[in-house]
Scaffold this motif. Structure first.
Motif, PDB file in Angstrom:
ATOM      1  N   SER A  86     -21.536 -49.217  23.478  1.00 48.58           N
ATOM      2  CA  SER A  86     -21.688 -49.564  22.071  1.00 48.58           C
ATOM      3  C   SER A  86     -20.352 -49.435  21.353  1.00 48.58           C
ATOM      4  CB  SER A  86     -22.720 -48.643  21.432  1.00 48.58           C
ATOM      5  OG  SER A  86     -22.228 -47.306  21.402  1.00 48.58           O
ATOM      6  N   LYS A  87     -20.312 -49.897  20.109  1.00 49.25           N
ATOM      7  CA  LYS A  87     -19.079 -49.774  19.328  1.00 49.25           C
ATOM      8  C   LYS A  87     -18.718 -48.296  19.138  1.00 49.25           C
ATOM      9  CE  LYS A  87     -16.790 -51.254  15.101  1.00 49.25           C
ATOM     10  NZ  LYS A  87     -16.129 -49.951  14.954  1.00 49.25           N
ATOM     11  N   ARG A  88     -19.723 -47.473  18.884  1.00 50.14           N
ATOM     12  CA  ARG A  88     -19.454 -46.050  18.703  1.00 50.14           C
ATOM     13  C   ARG A  88     -18.874 -45.428  19.971  1.00 50.14           C
ATOM     14  NH1 ARG A  88     -24.054 -41.423  17.307  1.00 50.14           N
ATOM     15  NH2 ARG A  88     -22.637 -39.621  17.317  1.00 50.14           N
ATOM     16  N   ASN A  89     -19.492 -45.729  21.116  1.00 51.20           N
ATOM     17  CA  ASN A  89     -18.983 -45.175  22.382  1.00 51.20           C
ATOM     18  C   ASN A  89     -17.615 -45.751  22.732  1.00 51.20           C
ATOM     19  OD1 ASN A  89     -21.179 -43.506  22.807  1.00 51.20           O
ATOM     20  ND2 ASN A  89     -22.316 -45.039  24.003  1.00 51.20           N
ATOM     21  N   SER A  90     -17.394 -47.002  22.374  1.00 52.68           N
ATOM     22  CA  SER A  90     -16.090 -47.615  22.648  1.00 52.68           C
ATOM     23  C   SER A  90     -14.998 -46.962  21.813  1.00 52.68           C
ATOM     24  CB  SER A  90     -16.154 -49.120  22.359  1.00 52.68           C
ATOM     25  OG  SER A  90     -17.059 -49.765  23.231  1.00 52.68           O
ATOM     26  N   ASP A  91     -15.311 -46.637  20.562  1.00 54.20           N
ATOM     27  CA  ASP A  91     -14.334 -45.947  19.717  1.00 54.20           C
ATOM     28  C   ASP A  91     -14.011 -44.565  20.283  1.00 54.20           C
ATOM     29  OD1 ASP A  91     -14.252 -48.093  18.009  1.00 54.20           O
ATOM     30  OD2 ASP A  91     -15.681 -47.247  16.573  1.00 54.20           O
ATOM     31  N   LYS A  92     -15.040 -43.862  20.766  1.00 51.60           N
ATOM     32  CA  LYS A  92     -14.814 -42.550  21.381  1.00 51.60           C
ATOM     33  C   LYS A  92     -13.967 -42.687  22.645  1.00 51.60           C
ATOM     34  CE  LYS A  92     -18.982 -40.179  19.711  1.00 51.60           C
ATOM     35  NZ  LYS A  92     -20.259 -39.507  20.121  1.00 51.60           N
ATOM     36  N   ARG A  93     -14.212 -43.755  23.386  1.00 53.01           N
ATOM     37  CA  ARG A  93     -13.433 -43.968  24.615  1.00 53.01           C
ATOM     38  C   ARG A  93     -11.961 -44.177  24.273  1.00 53.01           C
ATOM     39  NH1 ARG A  93     -16.264 -47.734  26.748  1.00 53.01           N
ATOM     40  NH2 ARG A  93     -17.219 -46.519  28.432  1.00 53.01           N
TER      41      ARG A  93
ATOM     42  N   GLU B  23     -10.409 -42.974  21.768  1.00 55.35           N
ATOM     43  CA  GLU B  23      -9.867 -41.660  21.386  1.00 55.35           C
ATOM     44  C   GLU B  23      -9.532 -40.837  22.628  1.00 55.35           C
ATOM     45  OE1 GLU B  23     -12.763 -39.856  18.878  1.00 55.35           O
ATOM     46  OE2 GLU B  23     -12.501 -41.299  17.233  1.00 55.35           O
TER      47      GLU B  23
END
Length: 336
Positions: free
Chosen positions: A257-264, A266
């Protein structure tokens, strides 16, 4: 699953084995809005049966008629369509494009079995035909080889010129491997988890039971390689991405997801990756088509692969001369 080019050549060989006369037509050059790219092929049987495509339909009707009336070039020759206004009217080229074909009579040819075997082994072969003598030579394909006409030489490239390394053996990777094989990719699937890999199988795909970061390095990732991580396990996906984003791969993506992709992103920033390298990551991977099922996600990823691949600048083509690797045919008369 083997590529469409492989299926065309395999069918041509079967027709030859059954005693039919078979011609192979290959798109050599296009002008304007042509429906097929250089390298596209169609095999025609003497009774008009056809497999493959060179125009999407408007030229095939003429080729079929020529085949049934024994009017196709022998042993080889050039055919042009759309260069004149009357061609557009006669052959129905609504796109307004033009194309040039190289047409070969495959009767008596000896190169097909060797090329088919190379394609089964996921090796790319360059085939060069001297249009003056009919001599045909094979050599391992080089990264900058392109199909076309070069100084009285017809060149065709057979076999996968693109590779897709998928990290993770699951339903999504299986669907993606099926689609990518038809798109001309040599598919490699890496998963160090033996239980996952043992039950994963797609015809024509290569499986790699190793750590993902090792796989990115060991396959010799280059400008014709795409890498997609789909395990949903950061320990595996991130390992692959750390190497992939530093490589020359033309496409690097990861499922999430976009949220998990942003965390990745980081997490990746904590390692020795530059902002430009992290920016290369496509995540969420694939075109936005509201995909949910593994098959739909695979379609979205494949669509983005096509989009990115077709937007790449074409690699330079050096002037060609026949490469002396194995002489397969000789003594043919000059094409008409």
């Amino acid at each position: 699953m083997y590529s469409l080019d492989y299926e065309i050549l395999r069918q041509a060989q079967e027709w030859l084995d059954a005693g039919h006369r078979v011609h192979l037509a290959t798109v050599i050059r296009t002008w304007g809005s042509a429906p097929r790219q250089p390298g596209s092929m169609a095999a025609l049987r003497d009774d008009g049966l056809l497999v493959g495509s060179v125009s999407g339909g408007c030229i095939e009707d003429d080729l079929i008629q020529r085949a049934t009336h024994a009017e196709l070039p022998a042993p080889a020759g050039w055919l042009s369509y759309g260069l004149r206004q009357e061609d557009i009217i006669q052959y129905g080229l609504p796109c307004g494009g033009s194309l040039k074909l190289f047409c070969e009579d495959l009767t008596g040819s000896s190169w097909l079995p060797e090329v088919l075997e190379a394609m089964r082994q996921h090796r790319s072969i360059t085939r060069e035909v001297d249009t003056g003598t009919g001599q045909c030579r094979l050599s391992p394909a080089q990264p900058d080889d392109q199909p076309g006409e070069y100084s009285h030489v017809f060149r065709a490239i057979h076999g996968p010129q693109w590779r897709l390394l998928i990290i993770g053996a699951n339903q999504t990777s299986k669907a993606l491997a099926d689609i990518a094989g038809m798109l001309g990719f040599h598919v490699l699937v890496c998963d160090p988890r033996k239980d996952f890999l043992q039950t994963w199988h797609v015809q024509g795909a290569t499986t790699l039971a190793m750590m993902p970061d090792d796989a990115v390095v060991e396959i010799g990732t280059d400008e014709r390689t795409a890498i997609v991580a789909v395990t949903h396990d950061p320990k595996l996906d991130d390992m692959a991405l750390l190497e992939a984003l530093k490589s020359r791969a033309f496409y690097v993506g990861a499922l999430g997801s976009k949220r998990n992709s942003d965390k990745r992103r980081e997490r990746l920033a904590l390692f020795e990756l530059s902002p430009d390298e992290i920016e290369r990551l496509r995540g969420p991977v694939g075109l936005s088509i509201s995909s949910r099922t593994p098959a739909e996600i695979a379609v979205a990823i494949a669509a983005e692969l096509i989009q990115v691949r077709n937007s790449l600048p074409q690699m330079a083509c050096p002037s060609a001369s026949p490469v002396s690797h194995s002489l397969l045919e000789s003594g043919a008369s000059s094409p008409q």
